[in-house]
Scaffold this active site. Structure first.
Site, mmCIF file in Angstrom:
data_model
loop_
_atom_site.group_PDB
_atom_site.id
_atom_site.type_symbol
_atom_site.label_atom_id
_atom_site.label_comp_id
_atom_site.label_asym_id
_atom_site.label_seq_id
_atom_site.Cartn_x
_atom_site.Cartn_y
_atom_site.Cartn_z
ATOM 1 N N ARG A 55 0.462 -1.092 -0.315
ATOM 2 C CA ARG A 55 0.063 0.133 -0.205
ATOM 3 C C ARG A 55 0.809 1.189 -0.376
ATOM 4 O O ARG A 55 2.014 1.150 0.446
ATOM 5 C CB ARG A 55 -1.328 -0.183 1.262
ATOM 6 C CG ARG A 55 -1.641 -0.666 1.043
ATOM 7 C CD ARG A 55 -3.160 -0.705 2.244
ATOM 8 N NE ARG A 55 -2.356 -1.003 3.413
ATOM 9 C CZ ARG A 55 -1.883 -0.378 4.557
ATOM 10 N NH1 ARG A 55 -1.859 0.896 4.490
ATOM 11 N NH2 ARG A 55 -1.587 -0.843 5.365
ATOM 12 N N LYS A 100 -8.514 -2.612 1.442
ATOM 13 C CA LYS A 100 -8.068 -1.318 2.974
ATOM 14 C C LYS A 100 -9.145 -0.049 2.477
ATOM 15 O O LYS A 100 -9.041 0.660 3.865
ATOM 16 C CB LYS A 100 -6.967 -1.679 3.076
ATOM 17 C CG LYS A 100 -6.163 -2.328 3.754
ATOM 18 C CD LYS A 100 -6.548 -2.677 5.646
ATOM 19 C CE LYS A 100 -6.472 -4.159 5.967
ATOM 20 N NZ LYS A 100 -5.615 -4.476 5.768
ATOM 21 N N LYS A 118 -2.235 -11.944 12.253
ATOM 22 C CA LYS A 118 -3.643 -12.255 12.927
ATOM 23 C C LYS A 118 -4.722 -13.394 11.976
ATOM 24 O O LYS A 118 -4.917 -14.380 11.677
ATOM 25 C CB LYS A 118 -4.800 -11.157 11.683
ATOM 26 C CG LYS A 118 -4.148 -9.822 13.202
ATOM 27 C CD LYS A 118 -5.508 -8.578 12.155
ATOM 28 C CE LYS A 118 -4.582 -7.842 10.925
ATOM 29 N NZ LYS A 118 -2.970 -7.723 11.140
ATOM 30 N N ASP A 167 -8.678 -10.524 8.826
ATOM 31 C CA ASP A 167 -8.364 -9.536 8.816
ATOM 32 C C ASP A 167 -9.529 -7.939 9.077
ATOM 33 O O ASP A 167 -8.953 -7.094 9.720
ATOM 34 C CB ASP A 167 -8.428 -8.694 7.413
ATOM 35 C CG ASP A 167 -6.936 -7.586 7.128
ATOM 36 O OD1 ASP A 167 -6.353 -8.090 8.039
ATOM 37 O OD2 ASP A 167 -7.396 -7.135 6.664
#
Ligand SMILES: Nc1ncnc2c1ncn2[C@@H]1O[C@H](COP(=O)(O)OP(=O)(O)O)[C@@H](O)[C@H]1O
Ligand SMILES: C=C(OP(=O)(O)O)C(=O)O
Ligand SMILES: [Ca+2]
Ligand SMILES: [Mn+2]
Length: 669
Positions: free
Chosen positions: A187, A332, A373, A388
């Site tokens: 990202r 995201k 996670k 997530d």
């Protein structure tokens, strides 16, 4: 001589008398005619074929999708020109709706759209684009062309598109689709912009520490137009209409318009997939992403500091992506939207994994990228709710997504069998390296990036819980990958400590997921996801405290990072040990263990955990150099204290006492 089928016995070569004179007998081809040699090839007679040409044969290969799957594109023989009686109404509605999504803001018209692949021979229906009598000055070449819409294609269709048209697309030995995300392999948080208007100016978290870098509405529209013009200039665009959030009351309809089959398959896997009936009645999306991928933003545009821009406009319910093909931006970006919309409904959005035991006990796994996670919520003995992104409402937890996005670096079958087995047909494998011949993936190869990833539908995990919802959590596990190696592998937290560590959001950022990070480095990210939150961290913290209190949930801090020394001298705690620790939390056995308190951080650490060597439970015991340990511990404590300073003037919820307790729950030195 070989080849004529005759046995050449002695040099003499003779035909039968009749054959020599009249050459070969004619073969009768008339229907019903008897075979000239009725005793041989008896069962070679097949029923008559019902095609006359190769094209007809090929047309038989593809059966029409069921009437409940009306939005399929290429290969469906429809009508040419304006939509006629055989065009399903819903397909026409879909095209109208996509045309509206892709409408230019300045030319006020939607593009001309056709369903299906442009190379497909079969003609398919299109929508005539609306106004026809534009002034001549408004007519442009782009207004005259058609854009093909590949709407909610199946994974198989997307594989074909990717392999045919997108360089770097390959089928791996286990059937996954290997793809390259281009120059960006993580990202770009510095390139994220959020539109600041009257509403968001008042509601969102702005300024120091906030991930929300402002842009104005006008600039957003400039970027939106840039993305839309780019997409309309293509021969074809991919459109995904899908859902977010398994809680049916709080479901969001999202549309993703993109230029690549890779992006379409990624979102197919990561969002919730509508049934054919749901798709038919999809209607207008609640939120739309325009992903222009590699097409950059214009550096002369205000607020742009690179050629990448990821822009969110909450008022318009739109997101624009320019200059990055990293698919995680879409996932995201939508998570950010949920972080805005859900708290308005008193629902807490969580950057966490979530699973459930056989007896219905739910655990949340908070943590920054690379802390575990996905790895730890994927547990063979428990039901996976999600890896997530979750919501915690009045009724319990729900996954926001329909898929998982696992890190693949050093993936090993023995250590993570469920993730390994999920990498099969349908899965998108990003930026991995494989053998050019066998197509076997080498998961240890970092040639392209450290941040290699697999995106697969959640049902690829055998014990996933569908629908992905569960009751209220019993355990809230905070994961920190401590590169300093001073945090205990496991500690029990009281509520104030849980809130302190939740707001701090400490980890050592593992290389790769964000651009430019090449080595682990200590980082603090509020709510274990500062890059995605929209409101001030204390708003989420107050909601978490209230929910944990109401449900009597227990907080835990688990260090999945280093032991026996910092990054470089110590080593990462074995995944097998972390799993044992997590097992002991789930089973309840850790609740009844005996504890002692550590200096400085005041953490309660158990004397014993089944299956874990006791000398690693107290970090100092694992360090050879005890002085170095003390120095490092103090160093980390100072980092925590400095980081928390920005929160000391904020009240957390309405409970003044809790705020005091949280402030006191940090390190003491
Ligand atoms: N002790 C440990 N606990 C958890 N993960 C570990 C541990 N040691 C190594 N790992 C690795 O760390 C990575 C964690 O990544 P992942 O679970 O995808 O993180 P997240 O989902 O939080 O981004 C995986 O590649 C996993 O194999
Ligand atoms: C995809 C991401 O999530 P995570 O690393 O938490 O899996 C990300 O942060 O870009
Ligand atoms: Ca994440
Ligand atoms: Mn993850």
């Amino acid at each position: 001589m070989a080849g004529n089928g005759n046995e050449n016995t002695g040099g003499d070569f003779s035909f039968s008398a009749a054959a020599a004179r009249d050459a070969l007998p004619r073969i009768t081809t008339e229907k019903g005619a008897k075979s000239p040699t009725p005793s041989v090839c008896q069962d070679d007679t097949a029923p008559p074929v019902n095609f006359q040409t190769i094209d007809e044969l090929h047309s038989l290969q593809k059966k029409r999708s069921a009437p409940t799957t009306p939005l399929r594109g290429g290969g469906v023989a429809g009508v040419t020109g304006t939509s006629g009686p055989t065009t399903p109404v819903s397909a026409e509605n879909m095209l109208q709706s996509v045309s509206a999504s892709l409408a230019s803001l300045t030319r006020e018209t939607g593009p001309k759209l056709i369903r299906g692949d442009p190379t497909s021979l079969a003609k398919v229906a299109h929508v005539p684009h609306t106004p026809t009598s534009l002034p001549a000055a408004d007519v442009s070449d782009s207004g005259l062309k058609f854009t093909h819409v590949l709407h909610n294609l199946s994974p198989a269709e997307l594989y074909e598109q990717a392999i045919k048209y997108e360089k770097g697309s390959f089928v791996t030995s286990t059937g996954a689709l290997a793809t390259l995300s281009g120059a960006k392999t993580g990202r770009s948080p510095k390139d994220k912009r959020v539109v600041k208007d009257e509403t968001t100016a008042a509601e969102l978290w702005w300024g120091k520490g906030s991930p929300n870098i402002e842009m104005d509405e006008q600039t957003f529209l400039v970027n939106r137009e840039r993305a839309v013009d780019y997409l309309n200039s293509l021969d074809k665009v991919f459109v995904n209409d899908q859902y977010l959030n398994w809680d049916p009351e709080n479901r969001l309809k999202v549309r993703i318009v993109s230029a690549r089959a890779y992006h379409s398959l990624f979102m197919h896997n990561m969002c919730i997939r509508p049934t054919p009936e749901e798709l038919e009645n999809f209607g207008t999306p609640d939120f739309t992403i325009y992903n222009a991928g590699k097409f950059p933003c214009n550096r002369f545009t205000h607020y742009m500091t690179s050629s990448t821009s990821v822009d969110i406009n909450l008022g318009r319910r739109e997101m624009v992506i320019l200059g990055t093909q990293y698919a995680g931006e879409m996932k995201k970006g939508l998570f950010g939207v949920m972080h805005y919309l859900m708290p308005k409904r008193k629902i807490l959005s969580l950057h966490s994994g979530c699973n459930m035991g056989k007896s219905g006990d739910v655990a949340l796994f908070f943590g920054l990228s690379g802390t575990g996670k996905t790895t730890l919520s994927t547990d063979h003995n428990r039901y996976l709710i999600g890896d997530d992104e979750h919501c915690w409402s009045e009724t319990g937890v729900s996954n926001i997504e329909g898929g998982c996005y696992a890190k693949c670096i050093d993936l090993a079958r023995e250590k993570e069998p469920d993730i390994w087995n999920a990498i099969k047909f349908g899965t998108v494998l990003e930026n991995v390296v494989f053998d050019e011949h066998t197509r076997e993936v080498d998961y240890s190869d970092k040639s392209v990036t450290e941040n290699t990833r697999a995106a697969y539908p959640i049902e690829y995990i055998p014990n996933s819980k569908i629908p992905c919802v569960g009751p209220h959590p019993k355990n809230v596990i905070l994961l920190a990958c401590d590169a300093f190696g001073v945090l205990p592998p496991i500690s029990k937290l009281n509520l104030a400590q849980t809130m302190y560590h939740f707001i701090s959001g400490y980890t050592a950022l593992v290389a790769g997921t964000e651009e430019g990070v090449k080595e682990p480095r200590a980082t603090f990210s509020a709510c274990f996801g500062a890059a995605f939150i929209m409101l001030h961290p204390t708003k989420y913290a107050a909601m978490l405290a209230e929910k944990m209190q109401a449900q009597g949930a227990t907080g835990w801090l688990v260090n999945t990072g280093w032991s026996g020394g910092s990054y470089g001298s110590g080593s990462r705690i074995k995944l097998a040990y972390t799993r044992k620790i997590i097992d002991a939390i789930h089973s309840g056995s850790l609740l009844n263990a005996t504890y002692r308190k550590t200096d400085i951080f005041g953490l309660e650490i158990p004397n014993e955990v089944e299956g874990v060597p006791s000398d690693i439970l107290e970090p100092i015991n694992a360090w050879a150099d005890k002085d170095a340990y003390q120095d490092t511990l103090l160093k980390l404590a100072r980092l925590f204290r400095n980081n928390f300073e920005t929160f000391t003037n904020h009240k957390i919820g309405d409970d003044g006492n809790l705020t005091e307790e949280i402030l006191a729950a940090g390190p003491n030195f």
